[in-house]
Design a protein around this motif. Structure first.
Motif, mmCIF file in Angstrom:
data_model
loop_
_atom_site.group_PDB
_atom_site.id
_atom_site.type_symbol
_atom_site.label_atom_id
_atom_site.label_comp_id
_atom_site.label_asym_id
_atom_site.label_seq_id
_atom_site.Cartn_x
_atom_site.Cartn_y
_atom_site.Cartn_z
ATOM 1 N N HIS A 177 0.844 -1.192 0.000
ATOM 2 C CA HIS A 177 0.000 0.000 0.000
ATOM 3 C C HIS A 177 0.873 1.233 0.000
ATOM 4 C CE1 HIS A 177 -3.486 -2.491 0.455
ATOM 5 N NE2 HIS A 177 -2.853 -3.151 1.415
ATOM 6 N N LYS A 178 0.918 1.871 -1.126
ATOM 7 C CA LYS A 178 1.866 2.957 -1.331
ATOM 8 C C LYS A 178 1.219 4.327 -1.224
ATOM 9 C CE LYS A 178 4.995 0.370 -4.332
ATOM 10 N NZ LYS A 178 5.588 0.311 -5.682
ATOM 11 N N MET A 179 2.082 5.340 -1.121
ATOM 12 C CA MET A 179 1.605 6.730 -1.114
ATOM 13 C C MET A 179 1.009 7.091 -2.468
ATOM 14 S SD MET A 179 3.630 10.194 -0.052
ATOM 15 C CE MET A 179 5.070 9.934 -1.095
ATOM 16 N N GLY A 180 1.624 6.638 -3.532
ATOM 17 C CA GLY A 180 1.149 6.943 -4.880
ATOM 18 C C GLY A 180 1.304 5.723 -5.761
ATOM 19 N N TYR A 181 1.269 5.936 -7.069
ATOM 20 C CA TYR A 181 1.372 4.817 -8.011
ATOM 21 C C TYR A 181 0.362 3.747 -7.637
ATOM 22 C CZ TYR A 181 5.309 5.017 -11.330
ATOM 23 O OH TYR A 181 6.124 5.283 -12.402
ATOM 24 N N ARG A 182 -0.795 4.171 -7.150
ATOM 25 C CA ARG A 182 -1.729 3.224 -6.561
ATOM 26 C C ARG A 182 -2.432 2.367 -7.589
ATOM 27 N NH1 ARG A 182 -4.478 6.058 -1.284
ATOM 28 N NH2 ARG A 182 -2.526 6.707 -0.334
ATOM 29 N N ARG B 269 2.436 12.613 -5.285
ATOM 30 C CA ARG B 269 2.545 11.322 -4.588
ATOM 31 C C ARG B 269 3.090 10.239 -5.517
ATOM 32 N NH1 ARG B 269 -2.021 9.314 -3.706
ATOM 33 N NH2 ARG B 269 -3.441 10.935 -4.437
ATOM 34 N N ASP B 270 2.622 10.252 -6.765
ATOM 35 C CA ASP B 270 3.091 9.235 -7.727
ATOM 36 C C ASP B 270 4.605 9.358 -7.949
ATOM 37 O OD1 ASP B 270 0.515 8.277 -8.123
ATOM 38 O OD2 ASP B 270 0.184 9.401 -9.969
ATOM 39 N N ARG C 115 6.993 10.522 -6.298
ATOM 40 C CA ARG C 115 7.970 10.321 -5.227
ATOM 41 C C ARG C 115 8.591 8.918 -5.269
ATOM 42 N NH1 ARG C 115 11.569 9.746 -3.204
ATOM 43 N NH2 ARG C 115 12.575 10.522 -1.318
ATOM 44 N N LEU C 116 7.961 8.012 -6.002
ATOM 45 C CA LEU C 116 8.566 6.683 -6.146
ATOM 46 C C LEU C 116 9.784 6.692 -7.068
ATOM 47 C CD1 LEU C 116 8.464 3.647 -5.574
ATOM 48 C CD2 LEU C 116 6.879 3.388 -7.492
ATOM 49 N N MET D 5 -4.494 16.298 0.577
ATOM 50 C CA MET D 5 -3.462 15.255 0.472
ATOM 51 C C MET D 5 -3.043 14.777 1.854
ATOM 52 S SD MET D 5 0.145 15.328 -1.590
ATOM 53 C CE MET D 5 0.771 16.856 -0.908
ATOM 54 N N TYR E 140 8.006 4.542 1.263
ATOM 55 C CA TYR E 140 6.962 4.967 0.327
ATOM 56 C C TYR E 140 5.614 4.298 0.619
ATOM 57 C CZ TYR E 140 5.055 6.307 -4.270
ATOM 58 O OH TYR E 140 4.303 6.847 -5.288
ATOM 59 N N THR E 141 5.625 3.344 1.577
ATOM 60 C CA THR E 141 4.366 2.659 1.893
ATOM 61 C C THR E 141 3.727 3.205 3.161
ATOM 62 O OG1 THR E 141 5.341 0.986 3.343
ATOM 63 C CG2 THR E 141 5.299 0.502 0.974
ATOM 64 N N ARG E 142 2.477 2.839 3.323
ATOM 65 C CA ARG E 142 1.730 3.274 4.494
ATOM 66 C C ARG E 142 2.010 2.387 5.706
ATOM 67 N NH1 ARG E 142 -2.182 3.753 0.387
ATOM 68 N NH2 ARG E 142 -3.661 2.285 1.286
ATOM 69 N N ASP E 143 2.949 1.454 5.572
ATOM 70 C CA ASP E 143 3.367 0.646 6.720
ATOM 71 C C ASP E 143 4.230 1.462 7.684
ATOM 72 O OD1 ASP E 143 2.134 -1.428 5.452
ATOM 73 O OD2 ASP E 143 3.973 -2.246 4.582
ATOM 74 N N GLU F 214 5.599 8.647 4.955
ATOM 75 C CA GLU F 214 4.842 9.136 3.791
ATOM 76 C C GLU F 214 3.681 10.022 4.263
ATOM 77 O OE1 GLU F 214 1.632 8.273 2.392
ATOM 78 O OE2 GLU F 214 1.053 7.212 4.202
ATOM 79 N N TYR G 261 5.093 13.402 5.175
ATOM 80 C CA TYR G 261 5.434 14.089 3.925
ATOM 81 C C TYR G 261 4.181 14.728 3.319
ATOM 82 C CZ TYR G 261 7.542 14.351 -0.844
ATOM 83 O OH TYR G 261 8.033 14.745 -2.063
ATOM 84 N N ARG G 262 3.064 14.001 3.364
ATOM 85 C CA ARG G 262 1.808 14.572 2.864
ATOM 86 C C ARG G 262 1.307 15.670 3.790
ATOM 87 N NH1 ARG G 262 -2.013 11.307 3.471
ATOM 88 N NH2 ARG G 262 -0.972 9.440 4.235
#
Lengths: 598, 598
Positions: free
Chosen positions: A254-259, A431-432, A434-435, B256, B420-423, B427, B430-431
Motif C-alpha cells: 500500500h503505497k503513497m502513490g502509483y496506486r 505522490r506518484d 515520489r517513487l 493530500m 513509500y508505503t503506508r506501513d 509518507e 510528507y503529505r
C-alpha cells in the motif's frame, strides 16, 4: 481540465531539436516518414486521453484489493489495456515479421510519454510487459521467445520483472530465491519476491515473471544469480495457459502513490511446484538484467518527466484563471485582482517547472535517440554512443526523478490550497512521482554508478565524448543572437565540471573507495544540471534559428523556449558551483559520522 | 515504533542553548522552576504518546465525513481532546486567575511540539482554540472575554479563524463577507468562508469563529475589514449554548494530508440570521489578525519542524535496523550485509535531516523566547526585540516548512520502498507537511514580507539587531575549540548577506516595487539559511563547552551536534552564495516573462 501533454513541445523536441524525421533514412525505418510518426503520436494522444486519463483519479482512490483470492481493479484498467493492445503499442518497436511497426526507440518513448502523463499507474502494466519482451528478445532462446515472448508482443499475456526480495532491495547480490534443477532441464523455484509490480491481476490470460534466482550449489554473490522465465500458469503444448504454477500472491503493498499499479509480494513454490526455464547461461542473471537497465532507467526518467509535465500544465491553467491580489506597484483597492500568473513569484514557480520538465523531456528523448543510434546508427560510432549512453543513464534516471518532484511541489505552490486538495490532479502526481527516485536503483545507487563506474570506464572516454558534444554545440551557438547568457553559463559550468572531476578522480586511489564515493551525490547533481543546461542550449539554439520566421503562436512558443533557457542559465546552472567545490574537496563529514552520534 | 520526539534534544535546546531555566527570575514566572517545566514537558510527552500518537494513522485513513448532517471523526480525537483538557493545556499560558499556569511562551511551544509531532491533525483543534483565545485576550472587551474566551481557556468550547473566502485566499483585501449592523449593536453576517480548519465538528459544546467581514457601506480594501466573534450556537443569558446561529457547513475539503483536521467551507447567514459581535473598532480586522500573526506563523514553523523531526527519528531507527549491501571497500560476498546507516550516502541523508530539524527546532524556540522577551523581558529592550521578531517571523514560518519537506523526502529516501508505503509513518508526514508552505501566508508572501517590509521597517533596525547578535555569538565562539569551520562558514555567509542586501535595497527605488520584489524568494533563502547557520553555531558552541565534561551518551550527543553543525556549514551554508548573487543582480527574467510565452 488541463491537457496532460504539450503536443507542440513534443514535436519541437522530436522534429526540430532532434532530427527524428531523418530516421527513415536508416534501412530499418525505410517504410516510415514524419507523417507516420505524427499519426502514431496522434493515436497515442487519443488513446491516452480517452482510455487512460479517464480513470487515473478513480484508480488512485480505489486501490487494488483482493476479493476471493482475485485482485480487483477499477474497470477502466482493462478497457485501457484493450485500447492499448488494439492500437498495436505492445509490439510497436518489434520487427514487422513479429507483427510490430519497427518504430524507433525515440518514437516509442514519445508514444509511451502520453500514457505516463495520462495515467502512470495503468501505464505500468504494458510498460513492464514491453520491457520483459525486450529482455527475452535479447537473451531467450528462439523456442522460449515463441512460447513466452510472442504473447507479450501481442498484448495477450503480461510480464513482470521479479528482482527484489524482502531482505534484498538495493542489495540484489544477497537474493536467496533458489532454483533447483529438474530432470527435464527446467528448474523448480522457491522463495519470495517483493515490490513486484503487475505481479498479480486478471488483466491478461497469463503473466510471465522474469525471476532472478540462485541455482542450488552455485557461488555466493552476483556470480551465482541466474535469470528464469516463470509463468503464472504453466504453458500447455499448444501454447495456451494451463494449470497453476504455484506463484502465490502473499500480499499487496500500500503505497503513497502509483496506486493504480498492483504491487505485490509473491511466493514461489507455495502449495506446489513453481517451474521455470533458465534464460541463457547460469550466473548471467544480473548481467542480463543490467543489459536492459539503460532502457529501463530511461523509462523511469521519462515517467518522472511526464508527471512533472502534467503538473506544470495543470498549474499553468490554474494560474491563468485564478485572480488574486495586485502588483506591488498598484495601490488601488478598487482595481480588479489580477490572474496570479501576473505575479513575478508565480512566474518564477512556473518558469522553474517549465525549465525542469522541458529540459527533462529533451534529455529523455536525447538519450532515447542514442538507443536508436546504438541499434541502427552508423556502425563505427556505436562504441562511442554506447559509452555516452552509459554515462548519461544515471542522470537520465535520477535528474528528472528528483527535479520533477520539485517541479510538482512548485505546481502545488502555484495552486495553493487548491493544489493541496484532491479536486486537482497535482497532489496525485506529487505522490506518484515520489517513487521515481527509489525504484530501478535509488539516487544513491545512481550517484555511485556515475562516479564509481561510468566516469572512469574505458579510460573516461564517455566523459570525453560528452564534453566534446557540448563544446560543439557551444561553438555552433556562437553564430546565433541572444544566446550569450546561456552559452556563458554553460561554459562556466563545464569548467567547474572539469576541474572538480579532475580533482576527485585524481585522488580516487589516495582516498580509498569509501571516501572517494562519499560525495557521489554531488557528482550526480553537478553533471546532471550541466547536461540539462546543455539540453537547454540546444533548445534555445533551435528556437533562435526559428524565431525570425515564426508568427503569432509559434513566435510566442520560441520566445518561451528562450526565456526558459535563460531562466535555467541564471536560476539553476550556477548552483552547481557549490557541488563542484564540495566534490573536489572530498569532504569527509558524512564518511566520519558515527552511528552513535545521531 | 520510533519515538516522535527527542526528549534529550528538546531539553538541550531549552535549558542549555536557551536559558529557559532562568525564566522564573521574571515576576510573572516566579512560581516556576526548571522542575516545573520538566514536569509539564513530561506530561505533554505522555499525553501526546498515549492519546495523540495512537490514532494519527487511523485519522489519516478515515477522513472526516458527514453523516446525517454531523461531521464524523475517529473516536480517538474526542479522547485526545479530553486528555488535553484534563492536562490543563488549553489555558496553560494564561493568568493563574483565569485558571492558567502562566507558562512562558517558549515552554508552551515546547509543549505543543509534542502534539504536532505525535499527531498534527488532532493538534489542530486545540491550537486553533488557543490562538483564538489569545486574540480575544488582546482585543475583545472584558464582557466578550467572559462570554467567548473563558470557555475556550477551559477547553469546553473550541475556536477557529475564518479569514479566507472561495475567491480570496492570499488576497484577503478582497473578502466580501458582509456584516450588517443590527439595532442591538450586534451584526448580521452573510457570506462564505473557505479552508476553515475545525469549522464544524461535535468535539466541543460550541465553536467560536473569529470572522473577517466588511461592515456594510465601509471602504474598499483592507480598511473596510473588521473582526467579529461568531458562535456556532448563540449564547444564552446564562452563558450556555442555545439555538443555531445559522453557520452552515457547505462542504468538507479533501486534502493530500492533514486529514485529521476537519477543513470546511462555511456559509454564514444561510437559512436564518448569523449574529456576530464586533471586536474592537471597525476597520481594524486585518491589523488585529496580523498582531497575532507572529505567534501563528511561529506555530506553523514549529509544526513543520516537528513533522520533519518525527520523520527523521523514524528513518534513523530504520537505518539502524535494515541491513543492505556492503561498503565499496569490501568485496567479499560472504561477509554479512551492513546496516544501511553505515553507507556514507545514507549518513548524508540522515545528517541533512538532523541539520534541518534540529536547526529548525532551535530557530522556532529562539523565536518563541523572543515572544517571552517581548512580554516579560526587560522593558527597555522590548522595542528591539519586537523588531527582531518581526524580521525573523517570515523565516521561522517558511524555512522549516520548506526544508522539513526536503528532510521528509530524505527520510523516505533512506527507507526506500518501505518509506513509500503506508506501513511506516514518513509518507504521511510528507503529505501532512506539504501544507505548511501554503497556509498562514504562502512562501511567496513570506518573501515579499521579508524583503518588502521587514528588512526596511524602522530604517533597517531589525537587520542591524540580527547582525549584531550573530556577530556577538561569532566573537564568543572564537574562544572555543573545533568551531573554526563553522565560524568561518557563518562569517562568509554574513558578508554575502550584507553585500547582497545593500545592493538590492539600494536599488529599490530605481527598480520600482515589482522588479525590486521579483527575487524576494532569494532573500528568504539567503537569510533563512544564514539564520539557521547561526542557530547551529549556537548549538555547536554549547556542545563544545559541555563536551569536555560529558560522558558516554552525553558525549555522543554533543559530538553529534558538532558534526551536524559542521555538516550545515559545509553542505548547506555555501548554497546561499547563489541566492546572494541572484538577489544583488535584480535579474528580470521572471519579471519580464509573458503569459503567452508559457
Amino acid at each position: 481540465m488541463a491537457p496532460f501533454l504539450s503536443k507542440r513541445d513534443l514535436r519541437f523536441q522530436l522534429f526540430e531539436v532532434l532530427n527524428s524525421a531523418a530516421l527513415p533514412e536508416r534501412p530499418r525505418f525505410a517504410d516510415h516518414s514524419r507523417e507516420v510518426y505524427e499519426d502514431v503520436l496522434n493515436l497515442a494522444y487519443n488513446v491516452a486521453d480517452r482510455y487512460f486519463a479517464n480513470h487515473a483519479r478513480e484508480a488512485d482512490l480505489n486501490e487494488p484489493h483482493v476479493v476471493d483470492g482475485k485482485v480487483q481493479l477499477v474497470p477502466g484498467v482493462a478497457e485501457a489495456m484493450k485500447a492499448f493492445r488494439e492500437a498495436g503499442f505492445f509490439g510497436a518497436h518489434h520487427d514487422e515479421e513479429l507483427g510490430g511497426l519497427q518504430l524507433p526507440w525515440v518514437i516509442l518513448q514519445a508514444v509511451q510519454a502520453h500514457f505516463q502523463a495520462a495515467n502512470v499507474g495503468s501505464s505500468g502494466y504494458p510498460f513492464l510487459t514491453i520491457g520483459n519482451a525486450n529482455l527475452q528478445r535479447e537473451f531467450a532462446s528462439p523456442e522460449q521467445q515463441r512460447r513466452y515472448m510472442l504473447p507479450l508482443i501481442e498484448g495477450r499475456w503480461f510480464g513482470t520483472m521479479a528482482l527484489s526480495e524482502p531482505h534484498a532491495g538495493s542489495g540484489l547480490a544477497d537474493i536467496t530465491t533458489t532454483a533447483t534443477p529438474r530432470e527435464d532441464g527446467t528448474y523448480s523455484l522457491s522463495g519470495s519476491k517483493m515490490w513486484i509490480s503487475g505481479g498479480e491481476h486478471e488483466l491478461s490470460e497469463n503473466i510471465v515473471h522474469l525471476v532472478l534466482a540462485r541455482i542450488k550449489g552455485g557461488p555466493a554473490g552476483v556470480r551465482g544469480i541466474s535469470l528464469f522465465l516463470v509463468p503464472r500458469y504453466r504453458i500447455r503444448e499448444d501454447g495456451t495457459p494451463g494449470e497453476s504454477n504455484h506463484v502465490v500472491l502473499a500480499g499487496l503493498n500500500h503505497k503513497m502513490g502509483y496506486r493504480g499499479t498492483t504491487n505485490t509480494l509473491l511466493n514461489f513454490g507455495e502449495g506446489g511446484e513453481t517451474i521455470g526455464e533458465l534464460v541463457g547461461e547460469p550466473g548471467q542473471g544480473l548481467r542480463q538484467m543490467f543489459h536492459m537497465m539503460n532502457e529501463a532507467r530511461i523509462g523511469v526518467g521519462m515517467g518522472a518527466v511526464m508527471l512533472g509535465y502534467a503538473g506544470y500544465l495543470a498549474s499553468l491553467e490554474y494560474a491563468r484563471e485564478r485572480a488574486q491580489g495586485r502588483l506591488a506597484s498598484n495601490k488601488d483597492p478598487h482595481s480588479p485582482a489580477i490572474p496570479i500568473i501576473g505575479h513575478a513569484d508565480v512566474k518564477r514557480l512556473l518558469l522553474r517547472q517549465k525549465a525542469i520538465v522541458e529540459g527533462g523531456l529533451a534529455l529523455g528523448l536525447y538519450a532515447s535517440s542514442l538507443v536508436d543510434d546504438l541499434q541502427t546508427g552508423r556502425e563505427e560510432q556505436r562504441a562511442d554512443t554506447g559509452l555516452l549512453l552509459d554515462l548519461l543513464t544515471p542522470i537520465v534516471k535520477s535528474w528528472p526523478s528528483k527535479y520533477s518532484q520539485e517541479a510538482l511541489s512548485d505546481a502545488i505552490q502555484v495552486m495553493g490550497g487548491a493544489g493541496y486538495t484532491r479536486d486537482y490532479p497535482v497532489e496525485m502526481y506529487y505522490r506518484d512521482n515520489r517513487l521515481n527516485p527509489i525504484h530501478e536503483g535509488t539516487e544513491g545507487i545512481q550517484g555511485n554508478d556515475l562516479l564509481g563506474r561510468k566516469l572512469t570506464q574505458a579510460g573516461g572516454r564517455g566523459l570525453e565524448i560528452l564534453l566534446s558534444r557540448m563544446e560543439a554545440d557551444l561553438q555552433e551557438a556562437q553564430q546565433l543572437e541572444g544566446l550569450d547568457e546561456i552559452r556563458a553559463a554553460l561554459a562556466t559550468a563545464l569548467k567547474h565540471n572539469q576541474s572538480a572531476l579532475k580533482a576527485i578522480l585524481g585522488r580516487a586511489t589516495d582516498l580509498g573507495p569509501d571516501l572517494f564515493l562519499a560525495n557521489a551525490n554531488s557528482a550526480l547533481e553537478m553533471l546532471g544540471h550541466t547536461v540539462v543546461g546543455w539540453m537547454w542550449l540546444r533548445q534555445a539554439a533551435t528556437a533562435a534559428r526559428a524565431l525570425p520566421q515564426a508568427k503569432s503562436d509559434d513566435a510566442d512558443f520560441y520566445q518561451g523556449k528562450l526565456q526558459a533557457a535563460r531562466f535555467f542559465a541564471v536560476y539553476e546552472l550556477p548552483r552547481i558551483e557549490f557541488h563542484a567545490e564540495l566534490l573536489a574537496s572530498a569532504d569527509a563529514t558524512t564518511h566520519e559520522m558515527q552511528d552513535r552520534w545521531f
